[in-house]
Scaffold this motif. Structure first.
Motif, PDB file in Angstrom:
ATOM      1  N   GLU A  82     -21.864  24.674  -2.381  1.00  0.00           N
ATOM      2  CA  GLU A  82     -23.162  24.600  -1.720  1.00  0.00           C
ATOM      3  C   GLU A  82     -23.055  24.005  -0.323  1.00  0.00           C
ATOM      4  N   THR A  83     -22.232  23.008  -0.159  1.00  0.00           N
ATOM      5  CA  THR A  83     -22.101  22.361   1.145  1.00  0.00           C
ATOM      6  C   THR A  83     -20.698  22.633   1.671  1.00  0.00           C
ATOM      7  N   PRO A  84     -20.590  23.630   2.563  1.00  0.00           N
ATOM      8  CA  PRO A  84     -19.260  23.928   3.088  1.00  0.00           C
ATOM      9  C   PRO A  84     -18.785  22.795   3.994  1.00  0.00           C
ATOM     10  N   GLU A  85     -17.509  22.556   3.945  1.00  0.00           N
ATOM     11  CA  GLU A  85     -16.933  21.502   4.772  1.00  0.00           C
ATOM     12  C   GLU A  85     -16.867  21.969   6.222  1.00  0.00           C
ATOM     13  N   VAL A  86     -17.145  21.055   7.133  1.00  0.00           N
ATOM     14  CA  VAL A  86     -17.125  21.352   8.564  1.00  0.00           C
ATOM     15  C   VAL A  86     -15.745  20.999   9.089  1.00  0.00           C
ATOM     16  N   SER A  87     -15.144  21.968   9.802  1.00  0.00           N
ATOM     17  CA  SER A  87     -13.813  21.710  10.335  1.00  0.00           C
ATOM     18  C   SER A  87     -13.924  20.784  11.540  1.00  0.00           C
ATOM     19  N   ALA A  88     -12.807  20.256  11.960  1.00  0.00           N
ATOM     20  CA  ALA A  88     -12.784  19.325  13.094  1.00  0.00           C
ATOM     21  C   ALA A  88     -13.237  20.018  14.375  1.00  0.00           C
ATOM     22  N   ASP A  89     -12.870  21.290  14.546  1.00  0.00           N
ATOM     23  CA  ASP A  89     -13.277  22.035  15.742  1.00  0.00           C
ATOM     24  C   ASP A  89     -14.794  22.187  15.804  1.00  0.00           C
ATOM     25  N   VAL A  90     -15.390  22.535  14.672  1.00  0.00           N
ATOM     26  CA  VAL A  90     -16.834  22.718  14.634  1.00  0.00           C
ATOM     27  C   VAL A  90     -17.546  21.398  14.885  1.00  0.00           C
ATOM     28  N   ALA A  91     -17.035  20.318  14.324  1.00  0.00           N
ATOM     29  CA  ALA A  91     -17.637  19.008  14.539  1.00  0.00           C
ATOM     30  C   ALA A  91     -17.558  18.615  16.015  1.00  0.00           C
ATOM     31  N   LEU A 104     -17.349  20.672  18.632  1.00  0.00           N
ATOM     32  CA  LEU A 104     -18.272  21.535  19.373  1.00  0.00           C
ATOM     33  C   LEU A 104     -19.720  21.087  19.190  1.00  0.00           C
ATOM     34  N   ALA A 105     -20.085  20.655  17.989  1.00  0.00           N
ATOM     35  CA  ALA A 105     -21.443  20.158  17.751  1.00  0.00           C
ATOM     36  C   ALA A 105     -21.704  18.893  18.561  1.00  0.00           C
ATOM     37  N   GLU A 106     -20.725  18.019  18.647  1.00  0.00           N
ATOM     38  CA  GLU A 106     -20.884  16.800  19.435  1.00  0.00           C
ATOM     39  C   GLU A 106     -21.041  17.126  20.919  1.00  0.00           C
ATOM     40  N   ILE A 107     -20.250  18.080  21.435  1.00  0.00           N
ATOM     41  CA  ILE A 107     -20.365  18.494  22.839  1.00  0.00           C
ATOM     42  C   ILE A 107     -21.746  19.111  23.080  1.00  0.00           C
ATOM     43  N   ARG A 108     -22.212  19.931  22.152  1.00  0.00           N
ATOM     44  CA  ARG A 108     -23.541  20.533  22.275  1.00  0.00           C
ATOM     45  C   ARG A 108     -24.623  19.474  22.351  1.00  0.00           C
ATOM     46  N   LEU A 160     -24.317  16.342  23.312  1.00  0.00           N
ATOM     47  CA  LEU A 160     -24.214  15.618  24.588  1.00  0.00           C
ATOM     48  C   LEU A 160     -24.784  16.447  25.733  1.00  0.00           C
ATOM     49  N   LEU A 161     -24.495  17.745  25.764  1.00  0.00           N
ATOM     50  CA  LEU A 161     -25.028  18.610  26.813  1.00  0.00           C
ATOM     51  C   LEU A 161     -26.542  18.718  26.715  1.00  0.00           C
ATOM     52  N   ALA A 162     -27.057  18.779  25.500  1.00  0.00           N
ATOM     53  CA  ALA A 162     -28.507  18.848  25.318  1.00  0.00           C
ATOM     54  C   ALA A 162     -29.168  17.565  25.797  1.00  0.00           C
ATOM     55  N   ALA A 163     -28.566  16.425  25.496  1.00  0.00           N
ATOM     56  CA  ALA A 163     -29.122  15.153  25.944  1.00  0.00           C
ATOM     57  C   ALA A 163     -29.067  15.053  27.453  1.00  0.00           C
ATOM     58  N   ASN A 164     -27.999  15.512  28.066  1.00  0.00           N
ATOM     59  CA  ASN A 164     -27.852  15.493  29.517  1.00  0.00           C
ATOM     60  C   ASN A 164     -28.861  16.438  30.164  1.00  0.00           C
ATOM     61  N   ALA A 165     -29.105  17.596  29.568  1.00  0.00           N
ATOM     62  CA  ALA A 165     -30.074  18.557  30.099  1.00  0.00           C
ATOM     63  C   ALA A 165     -31.485  17.997  30.000  1.00  0.00           C
ATOM     64  N   ASP A 166     -31.786  17.278  28.937  1.00  0.00           N
ATOM     65  CA  ASP A 166     -33.103  16.663  28.787  1.00  0.00           C
ATOM     66  C   ASP A 166     -33.328  15.632  29.886  1.00  0.00           C
TER      67      ASP A 166
END
Length: 157
Positions: A119-128, A130-134, A136-142
């Motif tokens: 039910e809960t797929p594990e998130v790979s290190a790459d995806v994690a 990329l989510a953190e970069i996203r 940060l970019l969203a917070a910077n854009a705000d």
């Protein structure tokens, strides 16, 4: 001091042990009755004796010539039979069912764990990453959309 004693007594393993001792004492009388009233007469009939206690007695003369010493092999055999009966009953009444239920519970837990993992797929290190970069970019854009500039090289300070 009383509080510590109360905690000790109310612990689950102490109560379980007390219950086991009481049940063991009651069970001993049942096993003794089975041995004395069933097995002793059967074996005694085979050896023309009242019970195993009066079977296979080896008399040894003493050094002073008084009453000879007796080695009662039949009594030992009776104790061994009693032990084997207790071991068989404990195994089939307690150990075997508990092991069976434990295997079923372990299988059920493993099945539930597998279902939860699906039910809960594990998130790979790459995806994690990329989510953190996203985020940060969203917070910077705000911050840029609101017109606020943080202190930096081009912030006008």
């Amino acid at each position: 001091m009383i509080k510590g004693f109360k905690e000790f007594i109310l612990r689950g393993n102490v109560i379980d042990l007390a219950v086991a001792v009481v049940i063991g004492a009651a069970f001993t009388s049942v096993v003794n009755s089975i041995v004395e009233n069933i097995f002793n007469p059967i074996i005694g009939a085979l050896f023309k004796a009242d019970s195993l206690n009066s079977t296979w007695i080896l008399t040894i003369p003493t050094l002073d010539g008084s009453k000879p010493a007796e080695v009662k092999f039949g009594a030992v055999v009776g104790a061994i039979i009693s032990f084997v009966i207790v071991a068989i009953v404990v195994y089939f009444v307690f150990v075997l069912p508990i092991n069976h239920f434990k295997k079923r519970a372990d299988a059920l837990l493993a099945k539930n764990k597998d279902a939860a993992a699906e039910e809960t797929p594990e998130v790979s290190a790459d995806v994690a990453l990329l989510a953190e970069i996203r985020d940060l970019l969203a917070a910077n854009a705000d911050n840029a959309a609101l017109g606020s500039r943080g202190p930096g090289k081009h912030s006008g300070e």
